[in-house]
Write a protein that holds these residues in place. Structure first.
Motif, PDB file in Angstrom:
ATOM      1  N   UNK A   1      18.646  44.685  41.885  1.00 25.72           N
ATOM      2  CA  UNK A   1      19.637  45.028  40.892  1.00 25.72           C
ATOM      3  C   UNK A   1      21.080  45.174  41.458  1.00 25.72           C
ATOM      4  N   UNK A   2      20.917  46.051  42.501  1.00 30.38           N
ATOM      5  CA  UNK A   2      22.065  46.242  43.277  1.00 30.38           C
ATOM      6  C   UNK A   2      22.650  44.939  43.873  1.00 30.38           C
ATOM      7  N   UNK A   3      21.755  44.369  44.719  1.00 26.57           N
ATOM      8  CA  UNK A   3      22.107  43.179  45.337  1.00 26.57           C
ATOM      9  C   UNK A   3      22.836  41.927  44.436  1.00 26.57           C
ATOM     10  N   UNK A   4      22.144  41.916  43.027  1.00 21.70           N
ATOM     11  CA  UNK A   4      22.620  40.865  42.208  1.00 21.70           C
ATOM     12  C   UNK A   4      23.942  41.421  41.620  1.00 21.70           C
ATOM     13  N   UNK A   5      24.392  42.651  41.657  1.00 17.05           N
ATOM     14  CA  UNK A   5      25.811  42.989  41.250  1.00 17.05           C
ATOM     15  C   UNK A   5      26.503  42.685  42.363  1.00 17.05           C
ATOM     16  N   UNK A   6      26.223  43.038  43.541  1.00 17.17           N
ATOM     17  CA  UNK A   6      27.079  42.713  44.923  1.00 17.17           C
ATOM     18  C   UNK A   6      27.560  41.138  44.859  1.00 17.17           C
ATOM     19  N   UNK A   7      26.475  40.245  44.855  1.00 19.38           N
ATOM     20  CA  UNK A   7      26.493  38.658  44.806  1.00 19.38           C
ATOM     21  C   UNK A   7      27.749  38.290  43.760  1.00 19.38           C
ATOM     22  N   UNK A   8      27.484  38.822  42.787  1.00 25.79           N
ATOM     23  CA  UNK A   8      28.684  38.373  41.555  1.00 25.79           C
ATOM     24  C   UNK A   8      29.785  38.789  41.665  1.00 25.79           C
ATOM     25  N   UNK A   9      30.354  39.473  42.813  1.00 27.80           N
ATOM     26  CA  UNK A   9      31.629  39.884  43.211  1.00 27.80           C
ATOM     27  C   UNK A   9      32.286  38.806  43.865  1.00 27.80           C
ATOM     28  N   UNK A  10      33.472  38.538  43.874  1.00 30.05           N
ATOM     29  CA  UNK A  10      33.969  37.605  44.772  1.00 30.05           C
ATOM     30  C   UNK A  10      34.302  38.176  46.010  1.00 30.05           C
ATOM     31  N   UNK A  11      34.687  39.398  46.500  1.00 34.59           N
ATOM     32  CA  UNK A  11      34.735  40.036  47.623  1.00 34.59           C
ATOM     33  C   UNK A  11      33.476  40.453  48.472  1.00 34.59           C
ATOM     34  N   UNK A  12      32.063  39.787  48.095  1.00 34.07           N
ATOM     35  CA  UNK A  12      30.971  40.169  48.552  1.00 34.07           C
ATOM     36  C   UNK A  12      30.924  40.117  49.892  1.00 34.07           C
ATOM     37  N   UNK A  13      31.490  39.327  50.738  1.00 29.05           N
ATOM     38  CA  UNK A  13      31.283  38.864  51.993  1.00 29.05           C
ATOM     39  C   UNK A  13      32.031  40.145  53.066  1.00 29.05           C
ATOM     40  N   UNK A  14      32.709  41.268  52.206  1.00 26.28           N
ATOM     41  CA  UNK A  14      33.361  42.582  52.700  1.00 26.28           C
ATOM     42  C   UNK A  14      32.361  43.318  52.800  1.00 26.28           C
ATOM     43  N   UNK A  15      31.103  43.241  52.356  1.00 28.36           N
ATOM     44  CA  UNK A  15      30.068  44.455  52.224  1.00 28.36           C
ATOM     45  C   UNK A  15      29.136  43.935  53.337  1.00 28.36           C
ATOM     46  N   UNK A  16      28.782  45.001  54.095  1.00 30.65           N
ATOM     47  CA  UNK A  16      27.712  44.701  54.925  1.00 30.65           C
ATOM     48  C   UNK A  16      26.577  45.853  54.750  1.00 30.65           C
TER      49      UNK A  16
END
Length: 64
Positions: free
Chosen positions: A30-45
């Protein structure tokens, strides 16, 4: 955890309010699906840890 809670955690991480967050394996999908829907997801490690935990950090520079 629901999508709104995941989004709040990501916003807090981005703002610097939190240095890192730990996501348990039962919340990962669930968390990853929310993360990948964000435009800035490449800033998260995400860093995999023992027992299915993942630690997320925010980086100023996007990964490639």
């Amino acid at each position: 955890m629901n999508k709104e809670e995941a989004s709040v955690l990501l916003d807090q991480l981005k703002s610097g309010e939190l240095a890192e967050i730990v996501i348990e394996k039962e919340n990962f999908d669930l968390f990853r699906s929310v993360l990948l829907s964000r435009e800035d997801f490449k800033h998260f490690r995400g860093i995999a840890r023992h027992h299915g935990k993942t630690v997320y950090q925010y980086q100023e520079e996007a990964r490639s």
